[in-house]
Design a protein around this motif. Sequence first.
Motif, mmCIF file in Angstrom:
data_model
loop_
_atom_site.group_PDB
_atom_site.id
_atom_site.type_symbol
_atom_site.label_atom_id
_atom_site.label_comp_id
_atom_site.label_asym_id
_atom_site.label_seq_id
_atom_site.Cartn_x
_atom_site.Cartn_y
_atom_site.Cartn_z
ATOM 1 N N THR A 575 -8.067 -1.485 -4.741
ATOM 2 C CA THR A 575 -7.365 -0.194 -5.375
ATOM 3 C C THR A 575 -6.073 0.175 -4.576
ATOM 4 O O THR A 575 -4.996 -0.233 -4.795
ATOM 5 N N ALA A 576 -6.499 0.772 -3.614
ATOM 6 C CA ALA A 576 -5.209 1.425 -2.614
ATOM 7 C C ALA A 576 -4.514 0.321 -2.173
ATOM 8 O O ALA A 576 -3.144 0.610 -2.078
ATOM 9 N N CYS A 577 -5.030 -0.874 -1.851
ATOM 10 C CA CYS A 577 -3.942 -1.789 -1.420
ATOM 11 C C CYS A 577 -2.917 -2.474 -2.620
ATOM 12 O O CYS A 577 -1.823 -3.079 -1.908
ATOM 13 N N TYR A 578 -3.214 -2.279 -3.658
ATOM 14 C CA TYR A 578 -2.410 -2.600 -4.543
ATOM 15 C C TYR A 578 -1.564 -1.282 -5.114
ATOM 16 O O TYR A 578 -0.879 -1.345 -6.140
ATOM 17 N N ARG A 579 -1.894 -0.025 -4.484
ATOM 18 C CA ARG A 579 -0.940 1.004 -4.780
ATOM 19 C C ARG A 579 0.171 1.364 -3.671
ATOM 20 O O ARG A 579 0.934 2.234 -4.112
ATOM 21 N N TYR A 580 -0.259 0.970 -2.453
ATOM 22 C CA TYR A 580 0.438 1.453 -1.476
ATOM 23 C C TYR A 580 1.482 0.215 -1.042
ATOM 24 O O TYR A 580 0.733 -0.879 -0.763
ATOM 25 N N GLY A 581 2.923 0.416 -0.819
ATOM 26 C CA GLY A 581 3.796 -0.499 -0.654
ATOM 27 C C GLY A 581 4.731 -0.176 0.408
ATOM 28 O O GLY A 581 5.836 -0.744 0.487
ATOM 29 N N ARG A 582 4.213 0.455 1.440
ATOM 30 C CA ARG A 582 5.219 0.477 2.638
ATOM 31 C C ARG A 582 5.510 -0.690 2.886
ATOM 32 O O ARG A 582 6.758 -1.085 3.122
ATOM 33 N N GLU A 721 -6.001 -4.037 -10.690
ATOM 34 C CA GLU A 721 -6.575 -3.723 -9.702
ATOM 35 C C GLU A 721 -6.065 -2.116 -9.173
ATOM 36 O O GLU A 721 -6.836 -1.336 -8.761
ATOM 37 N N ALA A 722 -4.908 -1.862 -9.414
ATOM 38 C CA ALA A 722 -4.249 -0.474 -8.928
ATOM 39 C C ALA A 722 -4.746 0.656 -9.870
ATOM 40 O O ALA A 722 -5.171 1.666 -9.406
#
Length: 970
Positions: A575-582, A721-722
């Motif tokens: 989830t979070a790895c598909y939301r966070y895009g630094r 997934e996000a």
Amino acid sequence: MTVPRSTLRLQLHKDFTFDDAARQVDYMASLGISHAYLSPITTATSGSTHGYDTVDYTRVNPELGGEEGLKRLVDKLRAHEMGLIVDVVPNHMGVGGSENLWWMDILEWGRHAAHARYFDVDWHSPDPALRGKVLAPFLGAAYGEELQGGKIKLTFDPEDGRFKITYYSNTFPVSPLDYAAILQEHAPEMAQRFTGLSTQPADQPRADEARAALKEFTASEEGKKAIDTAIRAHSGDNPTGRDRLHRLLERQHYRLAWWRTAADEVNWRRFFDVSTLGGMRVERPEVFEASHALIFRLFTEGLIDGVRIDHVDGLAEPREYCQRLRNRLEELAAQRPENLQQPRTYFVVEKILARGEPVRDDWQIDGTTGYDFMNDVGALLHDPRGAQPLAQNWAELSGRPAEFDVEAKAARRKILAENLSAELDRAARALHRIARDTPTTRDFTFSSLKRVAAELVVHFPVYRIYPIGGQRSAEDERFFAQAYEGAKAALAPADHAILERIAQWLGGPGGDEPVEEKPRERLLDRNGRERPVSAFQNPPASASGSNSSGSHRRNAQTLFSQLTSPVAAKAVEDTACYRYGRLISRNEVGADPGEFSLSVDLFHEGNQERAARFPNAMLTTATHDHKRGEDVRARIAALSEIPDEWAATLKSWSTLNTPHRRILGDADGDKTAWAPGAAAEAMLYQTLVGCWPPTLSPDDEAGVKELAERVSAWQLKAMREAKLRTSWFAPDEAYENACRDFLFDILAPQRRDGFLGELPAFVARIARTGAINSFQQTLLRLTSPGVPDLYQGTELWDFSLVDPDNRRPVDFEQRRAWLADGEAQGAPSEQLQNWRDGRVKLGIVRRALALRAHAQSLFAQGSYIPLKVEGEHADSVIAFARHAGSAYAVVIATRLADSLLAENDSGLPLVDAAHWEDTAVILPEALASRALFDWLSPNAPKADGQRLFMRDALASMPVALLMEEGVPRV
């Protein structure tokens, strides 16, 4: 063939069988691989592309070629003096269809089934509709809707004399106790045979006898007619039949339900939130033996040499499981063929480790499958100076949080509330049982315990803890304390007493002590009368009441640990790895995107610890589960060196592609919301930059379209997934289609003078830095302490995306031909001119593995010595030595190379010798003023005293693998 020298992971399925694998053995041997490493070989759901949905532990998968096919593969391996490691899946089985006979058994006989205790089922659900039953959440729509629509049917299988419930291709057994009612009106004599049956084990053979008679009866015309009439009487086509069918279904040992009910009501443990994978109780000796019997036999017969255990953290007792498995393997080792006797069986586990979390010594394993190394080497590729500006740019552009931890905690709360709420309920009920055992905690309500437990899970920094004898170890305590403090800060003060008790019940000090009531403080009400004091005001010091059993506490500890693990996986990785895009190069399985980079010193420390504690652990940089290929990550990591340039590029591309946005509005009523949205668009650009093939021209319409299809599949999975504007649970097809249209629009042939022209130009700008990163991580994996693992096909460039893209067919024939060409043409450096086709990477792999074969003890038992780097560009080099006896191997790799390549006109991923200036590696004294031979190039650089200058060592290749002269080449 005791400890592998190197492994190559192969993904088996019906289109790549044991025989297909056997055809690659000579190639693997030529590459330098010592052990083939296979995905699960036990029988999986028909058509499975991965094998993790085992339906029969007792048979080698016939779709792969069965046991005979396995033997043919092993014969080929033995002919090349190679071994075999297999993936074992003890945590769960596939339960989504009717192929799993153990699962069918419990659906048919309920809690009295022979296999009822094999699966982790809560037969005492607080829901009366599920008491003594199993939730079967396999309907595509609501139960009433599917029943009304005639999709759920009673059928009869004349082959085995069984009534079944069918739903499309799914079948569910009807309990033999109901056969009498079904047959009574139409075949009373047959009905009589089933009358009086019970679910008790002693009655089950009688049911088999009755079914045999029923099978014989239905072979006659009379029997066929009677059965057909009985089936029609339960037809969903009319109200009477539908009512009969419904009442029949209500009497079964399962409750058919819509798949969406699973998150809230499932009463059996799943693998994460996958309702087609049921958790096993492998901690029970009979389950352990039954589920491992085939593996043990194959091991004893000499067909397999080692095991990789999947998802060990899903088990109730990982430590005890590993110890039991180790003991059984060593007992059986003495029975293996004499030529295959080995002092210790190779045994690794799939384990996600947080930074600073150790692998436990008492597990008796050889280490992990290498996610920890993949995290270390991945972080090493990133320039720490890019962390802050990239985070700031991401937040400004996307409107999302700048810090990953914020996204992770929000995702944890969402997963607990929407995906794993049933599992949270089960853990909270276990805590509630403990609370009810003593007067001082009996008023702790279920809701309050659930609220507090959820907050602990939200703040849990590791997958799980491993109490010993019901008590947390010092290592456990270190991580539990972080969760405790985080939960305490988030909870209201009124909940702190409950938090303290839960902490004790979950293995804290005093958790096993009987309660000693403190003298009660006397409080008076306004009329002077004494009033009682609540447990919140005056809690006792101990954790459990005298009536609370240790088994309740251990059950709570197990359920809590089996909750923190899937929450971490689903919330962070999925989830979070598909939301966070630094930078999505850090959004990987086993990694913490909040940890942007790793220093050379910390990388060395990790390798030194691995060498001291687990020298035979696997080292990997690509797996069947990775979210993007190792070379995609390496190229995206290059952006960390040019944060300002990347920020400007993102803004430019977003402006350029504004006309292709789709205005859709969103669920909150914002009519200006567009697809794909700022965050998804920015992550899409990173993905395109990372996976654009080095040889792809924007004029190649077919090639660009093929890439767009692959990226579109990634995009769909990433967005679902996000769980922001669409999800697997509730897909927003309009949004998804708009995002796909946007992607294909910006990559359309008519955009060659726009975005489609700018994209490959920017890729070319960073491709050399990305290639150097790839060479660096490849060589570090092949030379660091541990067993290097090569994922299928990644000996060439790995520009794959998340599964199923990373499981596409591998062109082994191309690799075989290029490997032969590489041998004929000499050192890998001679292929550097052709670096875009990946042959130089193949050469590095082969040469490094050849050295490991030539100097086995050096790499298997040799010490690890970090080497100091001095000079103008010391930050752009990592170096270490492996040492055993009088032998040394020196490993040197270029890193953070973008600024050094800026003036390079050669077009090669190589820093010009002059640019290194005075940068030098300080060699061990034993190598002072010695000429060294590079296994990757014709170079023979000579040290000036102990100083080896990079202008000499890295003149032909961005990486070097050096040994003293006189060592024969392979």
